[in-house]
Design an enzyme around this catalytic site. Structure first.
Site, PDB file in Angstrom:
ATOM      1  N   ASP A   1     -40.336 -24.008 -16.512  1.00  0.00           N
ATOM      2  CA  ASP A   1     -40.700 -23.666 -15.133  1.00  0.00           C
ATOM      3  C   ASP A   1     -39.491 -23.643 -14.191  1.00  0.00           C
ATOM      4  O   ASP A   1     -39.626 -23.257 -13.025  1.00  0.00           O
ATOM      5  CB  ASP A   1     -41.697 -24.696 -14.579  1.00  0.00           C
ATOM      6  CG  ASP A   1     -43.115 -24.446 -15.078  1.00  0.00           C
ATOM      7  OD1 ASP A   1     -43.380 -23.334 -15.587  1.00  0.00           O
ATOM      8  OD2 ASP A   1     -43.945 -25.368 -14.952  1.00  0.00           O
TER       9      ASP A   1
ATOM     10  N   LYS B   1     -45.065 -25.824  -6.810  1.00  0.00           N
ATOM     11  CA  LYS B   1     -45.665 -24.509  -7.123  1.00  0.00           C
ATOM     12  C   LYS B   1     -47.123 -24.689  -7.528  1.00  0.00           C
ATOM     13  O   LYS B   1     -47.549 -25.764  -7.983  1.00  0.00           O
ATOM     14  CB  LYS B   1     -44.896 -23.791  -8.237  1.00  0.00           C
ATOM     15  CG  LYS B   1     -45.007 -24.423  -9.634  1.00  0.00           C
ATOM     16  CD  LYS B   1     -46.102 -23.851 -10.510  1.00  0.00           C
ATOM     17  CE  LYS B   1     -46.126 -24.529 -11.867  1.00  0.00           C
ATOM     18  NZ  LYS B   1     -47.331 -24.819 -12.494  1.00  0.00           N
TER      19      LYS B   1
END
Ligand code: C5P
Length: 283
Positions: free
Chosen positions: A135, A8
């Site tokens: 996350d 990401k």
């Protein structure tokens, strides 16, 4: 079972303040890219959970987020963990601000859920992931999303128009807890225009998003490291990037490109001095 774990990037990253539990409240836009690790899960009928990878220094036991995710999955099922070997083929740079470890953990959750006949919805799986790392919930869902709270409060956003991404990790490492501690000490000069970036996403305006790339952690870096990050950003912009920023707690820097030829040129230039440079696309 084989599964991909995507890296990401943070299109914007803001730290709103320190919380009583020691974590920080965040507001950030997350974006998946094609750069990925490959995980293979092989149940062996035993009781042991083993993790192995192509990188010698990665933890093989319960310290690895892939193993933690598996343990949390079985815990949520109310079952004893099944024995298996998880093999990780690492391509995402480690400790680089791209959620590589969290993404491996999320991939294990998705793989086990599939192997077990989907007992959990994606949202339930994300909640299990929150116990593994801040996350991980985002990595379970992927795509383009606004992440708030510790990072686990997610709002899906319209996908960023597919574009080229050059990702470059300079040759130094950053400690995530140390950078969070530093951000409590510095006075932040600016904050990202996350609302404007969301509006640009809603309008399908890639340039509008690229103009608003911003990460407050750049202001908390020691001088020499900040200079290095700025140099990489300058190279990306000179090669034609629409915008460039650091991802997460760094040190990875990325640029967004419309044109493949310009992205390839930036990739080639940066790779001369930074081994861990990659060309990817948004997902
Ligand atoms: O949740 P995770 O284990 O990934 O967080 C690693 C470290 O990053 C935490 O121990 C904390 O120091 C810091 N952190 C934070 N605020 C967040 C996320 C992480 O302070 N929202």
């Amino acid at each position: 079972m084989e599964i991909q774990a995507n890296a990401k990037l943070n299109l914007t990253l803001d730290v709103l303040g320190r919380r009583p539990d020691g974590y920080h409240d965040m507001r950030m836009i997350m974006q998946s890219i094609t750069l990925s690790d490959t995980l293979t899960l092989e149940p062996d009928g035993g009781e042991e959970l083993r993790v192995q990878s192509n990188l010698q220094f990665l933890p093989t036991g319960e310290k690895n987020l892939a193993a933690q995710a598996a343990l949390r999955f079985w815990e949520a099922r109310g079952l004893t963990p099944r024995g298996m070997t998880i093999t990780i083929r690492k391509n995402i740079p480690v400790c680089a601000g791209m959620a590589g470890g969290s993404s491996d953990g999320a991939a294990v959750l998705r793989a086990l859920n599939r192997m077990e006949g989907e007992p959990f919805s994606p949202e339930e799986l994300a909640r299990i992931g929150a116990r593994v790392g801040s996350d991980v919930p985002y990595c379970v869902l992927g795509g383009t999303a606004l992440a708030e709270g510790r990072g686990e409060e997610l709002t899906p956003l319209p996908p960023l128009s597919t574009c080229w991404v050059v990702v470059c990790k300079p040759e130094f490492s950053i400690s995530t807890p140390a950078l969070f501690a530093q951000i409590d000490r510095v006075r932040l000069r600016c904050h990202p225009d996350t609302r404007g970036a969301v509006a640009a996403l809603e309008a399908g305006d890639l340039e509008g998003v690229a103009r608003r790339l911003y990460n407050v952690f750049e202001d908390a870096l020691p001088d020499r490291q900040r200079t290095r990050v700025q140099e990489i950003k300058s190279t990306l912009i000179q090669c034609g990037a629409l915008g460039a920023s650091m991802s997460g707690t760094g040190p990875t820097v990325f640029g967004l490109f419309h044109r493949e030829d310009r992205a390839r040129e930036a990739d080639a230039q940066l790779r001369e001095y930074n081994r861990e440079t990659f060309l990817a696309q948004t997902v």
